[in-house]
Design a protein around this motif. Structure first.
Motif, PDB file in Angstrom:
ATOM      1  N   PHE A  40       0.852  -1.194   0.000  1.00 39.73           N
ATOM      2  CA  PHE A  40       0.000   0.000   0.000  1.00 39.73           C
ATOM      3  C   PHE A  40       0.888   1.244   0.000  1.00 39.73           C
ATOM      4  CE2 PHE A  40      -1.968  -3.488   2.329  1.00 39.73           C
ATOM      5  CZ  PHE A  40      -3.116  -3.687   1.573  1.00 39.73           C
ATOM      6  N   PRO A  41       1.479   1.573  -1.155  1.00 41.77           N
ATOM      7  CA  PRO A  41       2.403   2.717  -1.231  1.00 41.77           C
ATOM      8  C   PRO A  41       1.671   4.035  -0.996  1.00 41.77           C
ATOM      9  CG  PRO A  41       1.885   1.898  -3.427  1.00 41.77           C
ATOM     10  CD  PRO A  41       1.287   0.930  -2.459  1.00 41.77           C
ATOM     11  N   PRO A  42       2.282   4.972  -0.267  1.00 46.77           N
ATOM     12  CA  PRO A  42       1.636   6.270  -0.020  1.00 46.77           C
ATOM     13  C   PRO A  42       1.611   7.169  -1.254  1.00 46.77           C
ATOM     14  CG  PRO A  42       3.846   6.240   0.898  1.00 46.77           C
ATOM     15  CD  PRO A  42       3.561   4.850   0.432  1.00 46.77           C
ATOM     16  N   ASN A  43       2.520   6.910  -2.197  1.00 43.65           N
ATOM     17  CA  ASN A  43       2.610   7.726  -3.404  1.00 43.65           C
ATOM     18  C   ASN A  43       2.836   6.801  -4.589  1.00 43.65           C
ATOM     19  OD1 ASN A  43       3.715   9.376  -5.588  1.00 43.65           O
ATOM     20  ND2 ASN A  43       3.803  11.018  -4.073  1.00 43.65           N
ATOM     21  N   LEU A  44       1.897   6.814  -5.545  1.00 42.95           N
ATOM     22  CA  LEU A  44       1.976   5.896  -6.677  1.00 42.95           C
ATOM     23  C   LEU A  44       3.165   6.202  -7.577  1.00 42.95           C
ATOM     24  CD1 LEU A  44       0.538   3.513  -8.001  1.00 42.95           C
ATOM     25  CD2 LEU A  44      -0.733   5.148  -9.401  1.00 42.95           C
TER      26      LEU A  44
END
Length: 233
Positions: A49-53
Motif C-alpha cells: 500500500f504505497p503512499p505515493n503511486l
C-alpha cells in the motif's frame, strides 16, 4: 503469484547469500544496517500500500536497524536496553530504496481494474485509455527484449573493467546465477503448476506444453513484463 515470487526470492537470498564472497569488513558494514528477516517480510505488506503511486515506480520502503556499537546502552526515550548481540532490541528507522515497488503497483492495478469493471459505461473511457497505453508499451517492450542481450553485454564489459579481482566477482556471479535459476525453477515448475492444478482441477502438463515459448522467455529473462508479448501471442 507476485507475492509468492517475492517471498521465495527473499528466502532464497537469505539462505544462499550469493554475495557472501565479500570481505569480512564489507560484510560487517552491510550487516549493521540491514533489517532482520521479520522486518523484511513485514516490509512486503507495507509496500503493498504505497503512499505515493509515482514514488512506487522508483522506490520502495525498507526497514533498517541502527547498530548501537559494542556495549549495552539504554534508550533515553523508552528506557529499554539495547543489546548489540540481540538485533530485536536495536533501534529501527525507515528508508526508501531506489527500486520499483512491484507489489504496490500490482495491488493498485488490481484495485483500479475492479473499480473500472464496477463502473460500467462510465469506466469505459479509462479502460480504452489503458488498453491503448498497454498496446504501445507492448511494442516498446518487444524492442527492449530484442536489444537486451547487446545492452547486458556492454554493461558486463563495463563492470569487468572496474573489478579488482575477476575471480572473486565470478564466484559471486556464479552463486547469483544458481540462486536466480533455483528461484525461477521452483516458481515456474513447482508453485505455479500446483496453483494451476488446484484452481482448474486438471494436470498442468498440457498447458505447460502450449505455453512453452512464453515459459522459456520468462525463464531466460526472469521478467513477467518482458514475457507479456509472447504470452499474448
Amino acid at each position: 503469484t507476485t507475492f509468492l515470487a517475492v517471498t521465495l526470492g527473499i528466502l532464497l537470498t537469505i539462505s544462499i547469500r550469493p554475495g557472501f564472497a565479500n570481505s569480512d569488513e564489507v560484510l560487517e558494514k552491510k550487516e549493521s544496517s540491514k533489517g532482520t528477516t521479520t522486518d523484511t517480510l513485514l516490509d512486503l505488506f507495507t509496500n503493498c500500500f504505497p503512499p505515493n503511486l509515482v514514488q512506487a515506480t522508483m522506490q520502495q520502503y525498507k526497514t533498517l536497524i541502527v547498530d548501537p556499537g559494542n556495549e549495552v546502552v539504554e534508550d533515553s526515550s523508552t528506557g529499554a536496553y539495547i543489546d548489540p548481540d540481540v538485533k530485536e532490541t536495536w533501534k529501527m528507522r525507515g528508508s526508501w530504496n531506489n527500486s520499483t515497488n512491484i507489489l504496490g503497483l500490482v495491488i493498485f492495478s488490481i484495485a483500479t481494474g475492479i473499480a473500472i469493471s464496477l463502473s460500467g459505461e462510465e469506466g469505459k473511457p479509462l479502460l480504452s485509455f489503458f488498453k491503448s497505453v498497454s498496446h504501445v508499451m507492448m511494442k516498446i517492450t518487444n524492442w527492449v527484449v530484442h536489444l537486451a542481450p547487446v545492452g547486458v553485454a556492454f554493461l558486463i564489459a563495463g563492470e569487468i573493467l572496474h573489478m579488482k579481482s575477476v575471480y572473486a566477482e565470478l564466484v559471486k556471479l556464479a552463486w547469483y546465477l544458481i540462486t536466480v535459476t533455483l528461484g525461477i525453477t521452483i516458481q515456474g515448475f513447482v508453485i505455479l503448476p500446483i496453483i494451476y492444478g488446484l484452481v482448474t482441477k486438471t494436470l498442468p502438463f498440457k498447458f505447460i506444453g502450449k505455453m512453452g515459448p512464453a515459459l522459456a522467455t520468462a525463464f531466460g529473462t526472469a521478467s513477467s513484463a518482458a514475457t507479456l508479448p509472447v504470452t499474448i501471442n
